[in-house]
Design an enzyme around this catalytic site. Structure first.
Site, PDB file in Angstrom:
ATOM      1  N   THR A   1       0.815  -1.224   0.000  1.00 46.62           N
ATOM      2  CA  THR A   1       0.000   0.000   0.000  1.00 46.62           C
ATOM      3  C   THR A   1       0.844   1.269   0.000  1.00 46.62           C
ATOM      4  OG1 THR A   1      -0.105  -0.141   2.409  1.00 46.62           O
ATOM      5  CG2 THR A   1      -1.970  -1.065   1.192  1.00 46.62           C
TER       6      THR A   1
ATOM      7  N   ARG B   1      -3.033  -3.432   5.122  1.00 50.10           N
ATOM      8  CA  ARG B   1      -4.211  -3.260   5.994  1.00 50.10           C
ATOM      9  C   ARG B   1      -5.137  -2.177   5.475  1.00 50.10           C
ATOM     10  NH1 ARG B   1      -0.791  -1.914  11.140  1.00 50.10           N
ATOM     11  NH2 ARG B   1       0.263  -0.887   9.396  1.00 50.10           N
TER      12      ARG B   1
ATOM     13  N   VAL C   1      -0.518  -8.681   8.956  1.00 48.02           N
ATOM     14  CA  VAL C   1       0.437  -9.803   8.996  1.00 48.02           C
ATOM     15  C   VAL C   1       0.653 -10.324  10.420  1.00 48.02           C
ATOM     16  CG1 VAL C   1       1.702  -9.162   6.883  1.00 48.02           C
ATOM     17  CG2 VAL C   1       2.512  -8.319   9.104  1.00 48.02           C
TER      18      VAL C   1
ATOM     19  N   ASN D   1       7.839  -7.933   2.523  1.00 52.15           N
ATOM     20  CA  ASN D   1       8.238  -6.533   2.586  1.00 52.15           C
ATOM     21  C   ASN D   1       7.569  -5.770   3.734  1.00 52.15           C
ATOM     22  OD1 ASN D   1       8.975  -3.774   1.318  1.00 52.15           O
ATOM     23  ND2 ASN D   1       6.731  -3.759   1.267  1.00 52.15           N
TER      24      ASN D   1
ATOM     25  N   TYR E   1      14.342  -2.354  16.395  1.00 50.21           N
ATOM     26  CA  TYR E   1      14.135  -2.378  14.939  1.00 50.21           C
ATOM     27  C   TYR E   1      15.301  -3.109  14.273  1.00 50.21           C
ATOM     28  CZ  TYR E   1      13.736  -1.139  10.068  1.00 50.21           C
ATOM     29  OH  TYR E   1      13.666  -1.235   8.697  1.00 50.21           O
TER      30      TYR E   1
ATOM     31  N   LYS F   1      15.631  -6.868  12.170  1.00 47.67           N
ATOM     32  CA  LYS F   1      16.186  -7.043  10.825  1.00 47.67           C
ATOM     33  C   LYS F   1      17.377  -8.005  10.834  1.00 47.67           C
ATOM     34  CE  LYS F   1      13.167  -4.571   8.595  1.00 47.67           C
ATOM     35  NZ  LYS F   1      12.237  -5.201   7.651  1.00 47.67           N
TER      36      LYS F   1
ATOM     37  N   PRO G   1      18.324  -2.711   2.456  1.00 52.15           N
ATOM     38  CA  PRO G   1      18.446  -1.305   2.053  1.00 52.15           C
ATOM     39  C   PRO G   1      18.866  -0.408   3.213  1.00 52.15           C
ATOM     40  CG  PRO G   1      16.239  -2.187   1.557  1.00 52.15           C
ATOM     41  CD  PRO G   1      16.910  -3.125   2.508  1.00 52.15           C
TER      42      PRO G   1
ATOM     43  N   GLU H   1       7.173   6.122   3.341  1.00 52.10           N
ATOM     44  CA  GLU H   1       6.415   6.555   4.534  1.00 52.10           C
ATOM     45  C   GLU H   1       7.046   6.012   5.818  1.00 52.10           C
ATOM     46  OE1 GLU H   1       2.220   5.751   4.067  1.00 52.10           O
ATOM     47  OE2 GLU H   1       2.220   6.676   2.089  1.00 52.10           O
ATOM     48  N   PHE H   2       8.184   5.338   5.659  1.00 48.03           N
ATOM     49  CA  PHE H   2       8.868   4.698   6.785  1.00 48.03           C
ATOM     50  C   PHE H   2       9.063   5.647   7.978  1.00 48.03           C
ATOM     51  CE2 PHE H   2      12.911   3.647   8.903  1.00 48.03           C
ATOM     52  CZ  PHE H   2      12.703   2.317   9.256  1.00 48.03           C
TER      53      PHE H   2
HETATM   54  P1  NDP Z   1       6.252   2.195   4.204  1.00 50.29           P
HETATM   55  O1  NDP Z   1       5.803   2.647   5.548  1.00 50.29           O
HETATM   56  O2  NDP Z   1       6.141   3.138   3.066  1.00 50.29           O
HETATM   57  O3  NDP Z   1       5.508   0.820   3.826  1.00 50.29           O
HETATM   58  C1  NDP Z   1       5.326  -0.193   4.776  1.00 50.29           C
HETATM   59  C2  NDP Z   1       4.296  -1.196   4.270  1.00 50.29           C
HETATM   60  O4  NDP Z   1       4.167  -2.234   5.257  1.00 50.29           O
HETATM   61  C3  NDP Z   1       2.926  -0.586   4.071  1.00 50.29           C
HETATM   62  O5  NDP Z   1       2.385  -1.045   2.859  1.00 50.29           O
HETATM   63  C4  NDP Z   1       2.113  -1.120   5.241  1.00 50.29           C
HETATM   64  O6  NDP Z   1       0.767  -1.332   4.848  1.00 50.29           O
HETATM   65  C5  NDP Z   1       2.795  -2.474   5.499  1.00 50.29           C
HETATM   66  N1  NDP Z   1       2.565  -2.935   6.864  1.00 50.29           N
HETATM   67  C6  NDP Z   1       3.077  -2.413   8.013  1.00 50.29           C
HETATM   68  N2  NDP Z   1       2.584  -3.076   9.074  1.00 50.29           N
HETATM   69  C7  NDP Z   1       1.739  -4.031   8.572  1.00 50.29           C
HETATM   70  C8  NDP Z   1       0.916  -5.015   9.172  1.00 50.29           C
HETATM   71  N3  NDP Z   1       0.860  -5.177  10.504  1.00 50.29           N
HETATM   72  N4  NDP Z   1       0.179  -5.832   8.382  1.00 50.29           N
HETATM   73  C9  NDP Z   1       0.233  -5.681   7.047  1.00 50.29           C
HETATM   74  N5  NDP Z   1       0.988  -4.778   6.411  1.00 50.29           N
HETATM   75  C10 NDP Z   1       1.726  -3.949   7.182  1.00 50.29           C
HETATM   76  O7  NDP Z   1       7.767   1.751   4.409  1.00 50.29           O
HETATM   77  P2  NDP Z   1       8.853   1.105   3.402  1.00 50.29           P
HETATM   78  O8  NDP Z   1       8.300   0.881   2.063  1.00 50.29           O
HETATM   79  O9  NDP Z   1      10.083   1.912   3.532  1.00 50.29           O
HETATM   80  O10 NDP Z   1       9.127  -0.260   4.164  1.00 50.29           O
HETATM   81  C11 NDP Z   1       9.018  -1.531   3.559  1.00 50.29           C
HETATM   82  C12 NDP Z   1      10.011  -2.466   4.232  1.00 50.29           C
HETATM   83  O11 NDP Z   1      11.327  -1.996   4.006  1.00 50.29           O
HETATM   84  C13 NDP Z   1       9.867  -2.573   5.746  1.00 50.29           C
HETATM   85  O12 NDP Z   1      10.070  -3.914   6.130  1.00 50.29           O
HETATM   86  C14 NDP Z   1      11.010  -1.687   6.280  1.00 50.29           C
HETATM   87  O13 NDP Z   1      11.439  -2.086   7.549  1.00 50.29           O
HETATM   88  C15 NDP Z   1      12.049  -1.942   5.219  1.00 50.29           C
HETATM   89  N6  NDP Z   1      13.117  -0.965   5.082  1.00 50.29           N
HETATM   90  C16 NDP Z   1      12.854   0.364   4.874  1.00 50.29           C
HETATM   91  C17 NDP Z   1      13.891   1.280   4.712  1.00 50.29           C
HETATM   92  C18 NDP Z   1      13.660   2.745   4.551  1.00 50.29           C
HETATM   93  O14 NDP Z   1      14.588   3.528   4.858  1.00 50.29           O
HETATM   94  N7  NDP Z   1      12.513   3.175   4.064  1.00 50.29           N
HETATM   95  C19 NDP Z   1      15.283   0.805   4.678  1.00 50.29           C
HETATM   96  C20 NDP Z   1      15.450  -0.602   4.921  1.00 50.29           C
HETATM   97  C21 NDP Z   1      14.402  -1.440   5.080  1.00 50.29           C
HETATM   98  P3  NDP Z   1      -0.531  -0.951   5.712  1.00 50.29           P
HETATM   99  O15 NDP Z   1      -0.154   0.172   6.627  1.00 50.29           O
HETATM  100  O16 NDP Z   1      -1.566  -0.609   4.692  1.00 50.29           O
HETATM  101  O17 NDP Z   1      -0.853  -2.219   6.437  1.00 50.29           O
HETATM  102  C1  8X3 Z   2      15.580   1.534   7.504  1.00 51.85           C
HETATM  103  C2  8X3 Z   2      16.955   2.108   7.458  1.00 51.85           C
HETATM  104  O1  8X3 Z   2      18.702   3.368   8.805  1.00 51.85           O
HETATM  105  O2  8X3 Z   2      16.393   4.056   9.070  1.00 51.85           O
HETATM  106  O3  8X3 Z   2      15.630   0.162   7.689  1.00 51.85           O
HETATM  107  O4  8X3 Z   2      17.154   2.006  10.032  1.00 51.85           O
HETATM  108  S1  8X3 Z   2      17.303   2.911   8.922  1.00 51.85           S
END
Ligand code: NDP
Ligand code: 8X3
Length: 249
Positions: free
Chosen positions: A11, A34, A58, A84, A150, A154, A180, A186-187
């Site tokens: 999403t 969600r 999840v 993811n 966190y 990972k 990554p 939206e992280f």
């Molecule tokens: P976003 O917040 O943009 O996306 C996160 C996604 O995870 C959303 O689609 C959200 O969907 C879903 N999600 C979160 N919790 C749940 C849940 N309980 N059930 C189902 N779906 C869930 O973040 P990113 O795209 O950046 O993150 C994707 C992955 O990459 C994560 O695992 C993150 O830890 C990892 N990551 C991110 C980095 C960054 O700097 N951005 C770097 C390294 C890793 P919804 O809320 O609709 O459920």
């Molecule tokens: C996301 C990267 O550096 O914000 O996994 O933890 S960091």
């Protein structure tokens, strides 16, 4: 028949871009999350492509099993699983951090990933093929202040990926842990609980990774010949690198 790719957390961020790139290449794409509205928006955006959405959390094992069992025949034979969905909550040091936040990260990043993997593995094992991508993080490799749980989730994902490879010997199933660094999605809005000013400040004056970069990488890896397994791949924006170990005097 085109391949089926199953993407959790589609999403927003990485997952959404992955859905787009695979759908536009002719895959049958299953996207989960969600937020119903977001899933509907993505379906509308990709209406000319083959996309199916599932709404569930999840963290809820029963919901996960029910959703995967409910897949129409057309999407059942999952070729690629992208684990993811995940999040960070808070950036406080351990003494100040919230135990509730810690539990949500463990339930989502660890237990959620396990529920999904366990539900989909039999499909791949039976067909003796498949590719599982787990989205780890540089935070699983390198400690930083406030990264505590966190980063630990990972690290779990990384070691689980390696152990999964070991268990899957002889099945032809590939496993890659993609790690990554800083990426603008939206992280940080989630990490800072909607404080968008704080979230934006993380990326001010730098060029972070973009969701498209990660989607492109996953897509490229998925196209490697079937006898090639990338075990782990760490990727950072060029502006991000290593710090020294510190000594307190
Ligand atoms: P976003 O917040 O943009 O996306 C996160 C996604 O995870 C959303 O689609 C959200 O969907 C879903 N999600 C979160 N919790 C749940 C849940 N309980 N059930 C189902 N779906 C869930 O973040 P990113 O795209 O950046 O993150 C994707 C992955 O990459 C994560 O695992 C993150 O830890 C990892 N990551 C991110 C980095 C960054 O700097 N951005 C770097 C390294 C890793 P919804 O809320 O609709 O459920
Ligand atoms: C996301 C990267 O550096 O914000 O996994 O933890 S960091």
């Amino acid at each position: 028949m085109s391949k089926v790719v199953f993407i959790t957390g589609g999403t927003s961020g990485f997952g959404k871009e992955m859905a787009k790139i695979f759908a536009k290449d002719g895959y049958r794409v299953v996207v989960t999350g969600r937020r119903d509205e977001r899933l509907q928006d993505l379906k509308d955006e990709l209406k000319d492509f083959d996309i199916y959405t599932l709404k569930f959390d999840v963290r809820n094992k029963e919901e996960v099993d029910r959703a995967i069992n409910s897949l129409p025949e057309r999407y059942k034979n999952i070729d690629i699983l992208i684990n993811n969905a995940g999040l960070a909550l808070g950036l406080e040091k351990s003494p100040e951090a919230s135990i509730d936040d810690w539990e949500v990260m463990i339930d989502t990043n660890i237990k959620g990933l396990l529920y999904i993997t366990k539900a989909i593995l039999p499909i791949m094992v039976e067909r003796k093929k498949g590719y599982i991508f787990n989205i780890g993080s540089t935070a699983g490799n390198w400690p930083y202040e406030g990264g505590n749980v966190y980063g630990a989730t990972k690290s779990f994902v990384q070691q689980f990926s390696f152990n999964l490879r070991t268990d899957l010997k002889g099945t032809n199933i590939r496993v890659t842990n993609l790690e990554p660094g800083m990426a603008k999605t939206e992280f940080s809005n989630v990490r800072f609980k909607g404080d968008s000013k704080k979230a934006d400040s993380m990326y001010e004056g730098i060029k972070p990774l973009l969701a498209e970069d990660i989607a492109h990488l996953i897509f490229t890896l998925s196209k490697l010949p079937e006898h090639v397994n990338v075990n782990s791949l760490e990727v950072m924006p060029t502006c991000q690198s290593y710090g020294p170990l510190v000594v307190e005097k």
